[in-house]
Design an enzyme around this catalytic site. Sequence first.
Site, PDB file in Angstrom:
ATOM      1  N   ASN A   6       0.854  -1.198   0.000  1.00  0.00           N
ATOM      2  CA  ASN A   6       0.000   0.000   0.000  1.00  0.00           C
ATOM      3  C   ASN A   6       0.889   1.247   0.000  1.00  0.00           C
ATOM      4  O   ASN A   6       1.485   1.582   1.011  1.00  0.00           O
ATOM      5  CB  ASN A   6      -0.893  -0.052   1.257  1.00  0.00           C
ATOM      6  CG  ASN A   6      -1.723   1.206   1.441  1.00  0.00           C
ATOM      7  OD1 ASN A   6      -1.822   2.039   0.547  1.00  0.00           O
ATOM      8  ND2 ASN A   6      -2.323   1.342   2.628  1.00  0.00           N
ATOM      9  N   TRP A   7       0.947   1.900  -1.152  1.00  0.00           N
ATOM     10  CA  TRP A   7       1.842   3.067  -1.281  1.00  0.00           C
ATOM     11  C   TRP A   7       1.269   4.312  -0.611  1.00  0.00           C
ATOM     12  O   TRP A   7       1.953   5.319  -0.499  1.00  0.00           O
ATOM     13  CB  TRP A   7       2.109   3.367  -2.754  1.00  0.00           C
ATOM     14  CG  TRP A   7       2.858   2.292  -3.500  1.00  0.00           C
ATOM     15  CD1 TRP A   7       3.266   1.068  -3.009  1.00  0.00           C
ATOM     16  CD2 TRP A   7       3.290   2.329  -4.866  1.00  0.00           C
ATOM     17  NE1 TRP A   7       3.921   0.364  -3.982  1.00  0.00           N
ATOM     18  CE2 TRP A   7       3.952   1.112  -5.137  1.00  0.00           C
ATOM     19  CE3 TRP A   7       3.183   3.266  -5.895  1.00  0.00           C
ATOM     20  CZ2 TRP A   7       4.502   0.809  -6.381  1.00  0.00           C
ATOM     21  CZ3 TRP A   7       3.729   2.982  -7.142  1.00  0.00           C
ATOM     22  CH2 TRP A   7       4.378   1.766  -7.379  1.00  0.00           C
ATOM     23  N   LYS A   8      -0.005   4.267  -0.232  1.00  0.00           N
ATOM     24  CA  LYS A   8      -0.689   5.427   0.380  1.00  0.00           C
ATOM     25  C   LYS A   8      -0.546   6.662  -0.529  1.00  0.00           C
ATOM     26  O   LYS A   8      -0.431   6.510  -1.745  1.00  0.00           O
ATOM     27  CB  LYS A   8      -0.161   5.669   1.792  1.00  0.00           C
ATOM     28  CG  LYS A   8      -0.245   4.405   2.651  1.00  0.00           C
ATOM     29  CD  LYS A   8      -0.056   4.657   4.116  1.00  0.00           C
ATOM     30  CE  LYS A   8      -0.171   3.337   4.851  1.00  0.00           C
ATOM     31  NZ  LYS A   8      -0.116   3.471   6.295  1.00  0.00           N
ATOM     32  N   HIS A  93      -9.661   1.281   5.095  1.00  0.00           N
ATOM     33  CA  HIS A  93      -8.374   1.427   5.786  1.00  0.00           C
ATOM     34  C   HIS A  93      -8.580   2.366   6.978  1.00  0.00           C
ATOM     35  O   HIS A  93      -9.361   3.320   6.900  1.00  0.00           O
ATOM     36  CB  HIS A  93      -7.326   1.999   4.813  1.00  0.00           C
ATOM     37  CG  HIS A  93      -5.941   1.961   5.377  1.00  0.00           C
ATOM     38  ND1 HIS A  93      -5.505   2.878   6.302  1.00  0.00           N
ATOM     39  CD2 HIS A  93      -4.915   1.100   5.180  1.00  0.00           C
ATOM     40  CE1 HIS A  93      -4.255   2.582   6.640  1.00  0.00           C
ATOM     41  NE2 HIS A  93      -3.875   1.499   5.978  1.00  0.00           N
ATOM     42  N   GLU A 166      -5.298  -4.808  10.904  1.00  0.00           N
ATOM     43  CA  GLU A 166      -4.249  -3.803  11.078  1.00  0.00           C
ATOM     44  C   GLU A 166      -4.513  -3.020  12.363  1.00  0.00           C
ATOM     45  O   GLU A 166      -5.340  -2.090  12.360  1.00  0.00           O
ATOM     46  CB  GLU A 166      -4.254  -2.822   9.897  1.00  0.00           C
ATOM     47  CG  GLU A 166      -4.030  -3.446   8.550  1.00  0.00           C
ATOM     48  CD  GLU A 166      -3.500  -2.418   7.551  1.00  0.00           C
ATOM     49  OE1 GLU A 166      -2.384  -2.602   7.075  1.00  0.00           O
ATOM     50  OE2 GLU A 166      -4.197  -1.427   7.276  1.00  0.00           O
ATOM     51  N   SER A 212       3.413  -2.036  10.402  1.00  0.00           N
ATOM     52  CA  SER A 212       4.861  -2.087  10.631  1.00  0.00           C
ATOM     53  C   SER A 212       5.520  -3.409  10.220  1.00  0.00           C
ATOM     54  O   SER A 212       6.467  -3.860  10.861  1.00  0.00           O
ATOM     55  CB  SER A 212       5.191  -1.763  12.097  1.00  0.00           C
ATOM     56  OG  SER A 212       4.876  -0.416  12.371  1.00  0.00           O
ATOM     57  N   GLY A 233       2.793  -1.054   4.294  1.00  0.00           N
ATOM     58  CA  GLY A 233       2.807   0.358   3.922  1.00  0.00           C
ATOM     59  C   GLY A 233       4.224   0.828   3.661  1.00  0.00           C
ATOM     60  O   GLY A 233       4.773   0.642   2.567  1.00  0.00           O
ATOM     61  N   GLY A 234       4.848   1.421   4.680  1.00  0.00           N
ATOM     62  CA  GLY A 234       6.181   2.030   4.551  1.00  0.00           C
ATOM     63  C   GLY A 234       7.188   1.174   3.795  1.00  0.00           C
ATOM     64  O   GLY A 234       7.851   1.659   2.866  1.00  0.00           O
TER      65      GLY A 234
HETATM   66  P1  PGA Z   1       2.822   0.364   7.638  1.00  0.00           P
HETATM   67  O1  PGA Z   1       1.352   0.592   7.052  1.00  0.00           O
HETATM   68  O2  PGA Z   1       3.359  -0.915   7.058  1.00  0.00           O
HETATM   69  O3  PGA Z   1       3.595   1.576   7.206  1.00  0.00           O
HETATM   70  O4  PGA Z   1       2.692   0.279   9.125  1.00  0.00           O
HETATM   71  C1  PGA Z   1       0.468  -0.483   6.876  1.00  0.00           C
HETATM   72  C2  PGA Z   1      -0.853   0.027   6.350  1.00  0.00           C
HETATM   73  O5  PGA Z   1      -1.300   1.099   6.747  1.00  0.00           O
HETATM   74  O6  PGA Z   1      -1.496  -0.653   5.530  1.00  0.00           O
END
Ligand code: PGA
Length: 253
Positions: A6-8, A93, A166, A212, A233-234
């Site tokens: 998920n690149w957000k 989300h 999540e 994370s 995400g990150g």
């Molecule tokens: P993160 O985000 O891996 O940066 O914690 C996960 C997400 O929000 O889907």
Amino acid sequence: MLIAGNWKSNCDLVMGKNLASSIVKSIKGQTLNCQIAIFPPFTCLNSVSNILKNSRISLGAQDCSEYNGGAYTGEVSAGMLLDVGCKYVIVGHSERRIKHGETSKQVRIKTLNVFNSNLKPIVCVGETEKDRDLGKENDIVKKQITSSIPIDAGAKSLSNLIIAYEPVWAIGSGLTPTINEIERMFKEIKKNLKLHLKEKYVDDIKILYGGSVNKKNSNEILSLKEVDGALIGGASLNAAEFSSICLEIYNKE
Ligand code: PGA
């Protein structure tokens, strides 16, 4: 096993194209024990879709509209996402639920739209830090499941459902629940899905962990029997890290 990136709200077009191309290159010709999907922002979907053609990586979107088209300025419908080559759509989300006030009712409508466009929804659930401090995580997640999943969607659609657990406090924080806590919550989610869906199709429903996930902790989390993949995400913004998480997955089957 599904690994979803998920690149957000990150990546302009040049960055997005480079990131997608690097991931495609890293996994080309390698043995893969998982399915991979990446979720760029709307503006990159068309270009990334072209890059992913003939690769083993699928495309997904980070959200869709509650509406199927018409006079809804700024909205992108599930049908439009199918048109641009998406296979998956993330719905509900926590960043949308919390920062945009999205309700479970809206999440349910979006999920139904995703099903009706022959796409696979990844419905996100998870408790906040406050819920957890109050020991309410099971109740909150159960409520999100029962109110966000459209039980009337039909067997064929529901077998395409994907849930992402999540915990809100774990997203982007570097914190994760313990392995035992993840295992316990996944069993709880499975139990609630069985109750909600009356046992039907539940064994086909994938449950992902998100919050994370990185190269250091992915092996331990993904080796849990209950965990069917990760929503990242990150770490998905780094082609080398994301690809190595995907390539290190051993075959659980
Ligand atoms: P993160 O985000 O891996 O940066 O914690 C996960 C997400 O929000 O889907």
